[in-house]
Design a protein around this motif. Structure first.
Motif, PDB file in Angstrom:
ATOM      1  N   VAL A 175       1.023  -1.178  -0.164  1.00 50.46           N
ATOM      2  CA  VAL A 175       0.061   0.121   0.041  1.00 50.46           C
ATOM      3  C   VAL A 175       0.905   1.159   0.173  1.00 50.46           C
ATOM      4  O   VAL A 175       1.651   1.468   0.876  1.00 50.46           O
ATOM      5  N   ASP A 176       0.797   2.084  -0.942  1.00 49.44           N
ATOM      6  CA  ASP A 176       1.508   3.220  -1.193  1.00 49.44           C
ATOM      7  C   ASP A 176       1.156   4.292  -0.486  1.00 49.44           C
ATOM      8  O   ASP A 176      -0.205   4.805  -0.295  1.00 49.44           O
ATOM      9  N   LEU A 177       2.048   4.921   0.252  1.00 45.42           N
ATOM     10  CA  LEU A 177       1.717   6.115   1.272  1.00 45.42           C
ATOM     11  C   LEU A 177       1.947   7.507   0.495  1.00 45.42           C
ATOM     12  O   LEU A 177       1.607   8.518   1.156  1.00 45.42           O
ATOM     13  N   ALA A 178       2.500   7.402  -0.566  1.00 44.83           N
ATOM     14  CA  ALA A 178       3.074   8.601  -1.245  1.00 44.83           C
ATOM     15  C   ALA A 178       1.853   9.572  -1.780  1.00 44.83           C
ATOM     16  O   ALA A 178       2.008  10.815  -1.472  1.00 44.83           O
ATOM     17  N   PRO A 179       0.606   9.181  -1.836  1.00 49.42           N
ATOM     18  CA  PRO A 179      -0.484  10.128  -2.001  1.00 49.42           C
ATOM     19  C   PRO A 179      -0.939  10.959  -0.881  1.00 49.42           C
ATOM     20  O   PRO A 179      -1.786  11.811  -1.027  1.00 49.42           O
ATOM     21  N   TYR A 180      -0.418  10.521   0.206  1.00 51.98           N
ATOM     22  CA  TYR A 180      -1.149  11.232   1.479  1.00 51.98           C
ATOM     23  C   TYR A 180      -0.012  11.868   2.337  1.00 51.98           C
ATOM     24  O   TYR A 180       0.484  11.234   3.447  1.00 51.98           O
ATOM     25  N   ALA A 181      -0.023  13.072   1.907  1.00 53.01           N
ATOM     26  CA  ALA A 181       1.010  13.901   2.598  1.00 53.01           C
ATOM     27  C   ALA A 181       0.781  14.419   3.969  1.00 53.01           C
ATOM     28  O   ALA A 181       1.729  14.210   4.873  1.00 53.01           O
ATOM     29  N   ASN A 182      -0.507  14.316   4.293  1.00 52.80           N
ATOM     30  CA  ASN A 182      -0.958  14.635   5.659  1.00 52.80           C
ATOM     31  C   ASN A 182      -0.616  13.485   6.896  1.00 52.80           C
ATOM     32  O   ASN A 182      -0.357  13.624   7.891  1.00 52.80           O
ATOM     33  N   LEU A 183      -1.091  12.469   6.055  1.00 54.47           N
ATOM     34  CA  LEU A 183      -0.748  11.102   6.694  1.00 54.47           C
ATOM     35  C   LEU A 183       0.577  10.766   7.081  1.00 54.47           C
ATOM     36  O   LEU A 183       0.985  10.433   8.263  1.00 54.47           O
ATOM     37  N   ARG A 184       1.455  11.153   6.140  1.00 48.06           N
ATOM     38  CA  ARG A 184       2.859  11.002   6.284  1.00 48.06           C
ATOM     39  C   ARG A 184       3.615  11.935   7.174  1.00 48.06           C
ATOM     40  O   ARG A 184       4.592  11.570   8.025  1.00 48.06           O
ATOM     41  N   ALA A 185       3.111  13.149   7.179  1.00 55.88           N
ATOM     42  CA  ALA A 185       3.657  14.145   8.272  1.00 55.88           C
ATOM     43  C   ALA A 185       3.220  13.569   9.567  1.00 55.88           C
ATOM     44  O   ALA A 185       3.903  13.976  10.696  1.00 55.88           O
ATOM     45  N   TRP A 186       1.984  12.987   9.757  1.00 58.85           N
ATOM     46  CA  TRP A 186       1.551  12.583  11.235  1.00 58.85           C
ATOM     47  C   TRP A 186       2.471  11.482  11.602  1.00 58.85           C
ATOM     48  O   TRP A 186       3.030  11.469  12.825  1.00 58.85           O
ATOM     49  N   LEU A 187       2.637  10.668  10.695  1.00 57.46           N
ATOM     50  CA  LEU A 187       3.992   9.491  11.102  1.00 57.46           C
ATOM     51  C   LEU A 187       5.084  10.183  11.592  1.00 57.46           C
ATOM     52  O   LEU A 187       5.462   9.779  12.578  1.00 57.46           O
ATOM     53  N   ASN A 188       5.412  11.104  10.895  1.00 54.47           N
ATOM     54  CA  ASN A 188       6.855  11.747  11.184  1.00 54.47           C
ATOM     55  C   ASN A 188       6.796  12.539  12.502  1.00 54.47           C
ATOM     56  O   ASN A 188       7.827  12.412  13.184  1.00 54.47           O
ATOM     57  N   ARG A 189       5.521  13.108  13.036  1.00 59.25           N
ATOM     58  CA  ARG A 189       5.556  13.716  14.045  1.00 59.25           C
ATOM     59  C   ARG A 189       5.718  12.744  15.265  1.00 59.25           C
ATOM     60  O   ARG A 189       6.209  12.743  16.236  1.00 59.25           O
ATOM     61  N   ILE A 190       4.989  11.542  15.147  1.00 58.08           N
ATOM     62  CA  ILE A 190       4.970  10.406  16.082  1.00 58.08           C
ATOM     63  C   ILE A 190       6.618   9.973  16.085  1.00 58.08           C
ATOM     64  O   ILE A 190       7.189   9.868  17.318  1.00 58.08           O
ATOM     65  N   GLU A 191       6.998   9.642  15.020  1.00 61.05           N
ATOM     66  CA  GLU A 191       8.470   9.084  15.164  1.00 61.05           C
ATOM     67  C   GLU A 191       9.476  10.236  15.523  1.00 61.05           C
ATOM     68  O   GLU A 191      10.742   9.820  16.054  1.00 61.05           O
ATOM     69  N   ALA A 192       9.215  11.479  15.473  1.00 58.13           N
ATOM     70  CA  ALA A 192      10.202  12.473  16.140  1.00 58.13           C
ATOM     71  C   ALA A 192      10.127  12.545  17.512  1.00 58.13           C
ATOM     72  O   ALA A 192      10.722  13.481  18.140  1.00 58.13           O
TER      73      ALA A 192
END
Length: 208
Positions: A175-192
């Protein structure tokens, strides 16, 4: 607390990882016990005494035993961080958290989790259907996160922890996450966040 909480797990299980992530974020000492599930360790009597349905994750907290990942998240926060924002007491905010815990148990499980089960573990599930469910979910979540940083409230809660693992590893299920910029930003916030611990990764197949 001085005794480490025992976490019975499979290292590539997103359900187990969400519990480990919560333990780490709360700064709680814990010991991971990896079960040889391929050879049926989760169906042996000693583990069934801890987790009657033979499922991981399960914890043993100084004699208190509990299975089910979302139940464990609630237990950990209410026991060790009761006055924190991880599980808000405001009725509306608490309802929002519960709504996303239900999403984790339903939409995430039948979407990105199921797709990953096929590709990583060879589960006999409908992969195409699971991928379609994942994309339907991600479209809703991406729109939801367009104007906010976190799923349920203005800060991180157990809802974000419950949702993270299978979404972050959705590419392993094709499942490609590339189309979902806001979702990926949320993942990055958790990982940070301090004390973040990653989950073991698997090869990424051709994305869909």
């Amino acid at each position: 607390m001085t005794t480490a909480i025992k976490l019975y797990r499979h290292p590539k299980s997103g359900h187990c990882h969400r519990v480990e992530l919560m333990l780490a974020f709360l700064g709680l000492p814990y010991e991971t016990i990896d079960l040889d599930m391929a050879n049926g360790a989760h169906k042996q009597a000693d583990f069934l005494a801890i987790s009657p349905f033979g499922l991981v994750p399960a914890i043993d907290d100084n004699g208190y035993r509990l299975a089910d990942s979302n139940a464990i998240l609630i237990y950990l926060v209410q026991t060790y961080a009761k006055d924190s924002a991880w599980l808000p007491e405001d009725p509306k905010e608490a309802a929002e958290v519960q709504r996303w815990l239900t999403v984790a148990a339903d939409n995430i499980y039948s979407g990105p989790c199921a797709a990953r089960l096929v590709k990583v573990f060879g589960a006999a599930l409908d992969h195409a259907g699971s991928v379609a469910k994942a994309h339907a979910l991600f479209k809703v979540m991406d729109q939801h996160l367009a104007s906010r940083d976190w799923l349920a409230t203005d800060g991180i809660t157990v809802a974000d922890v419950a949702g993270y693992s299978y979404i972050a590893h959705a590419p392993e299920g094709g499942v490609d996450l590339a189309p979902y910029a806001n979702l990926r930003a949320w993942l990055n916030r958790i990982e940070a966040r301090p004390n973040f611990v990653p989950m073991a990764t698997s090869p990424i197949p051709e994305l869909a």
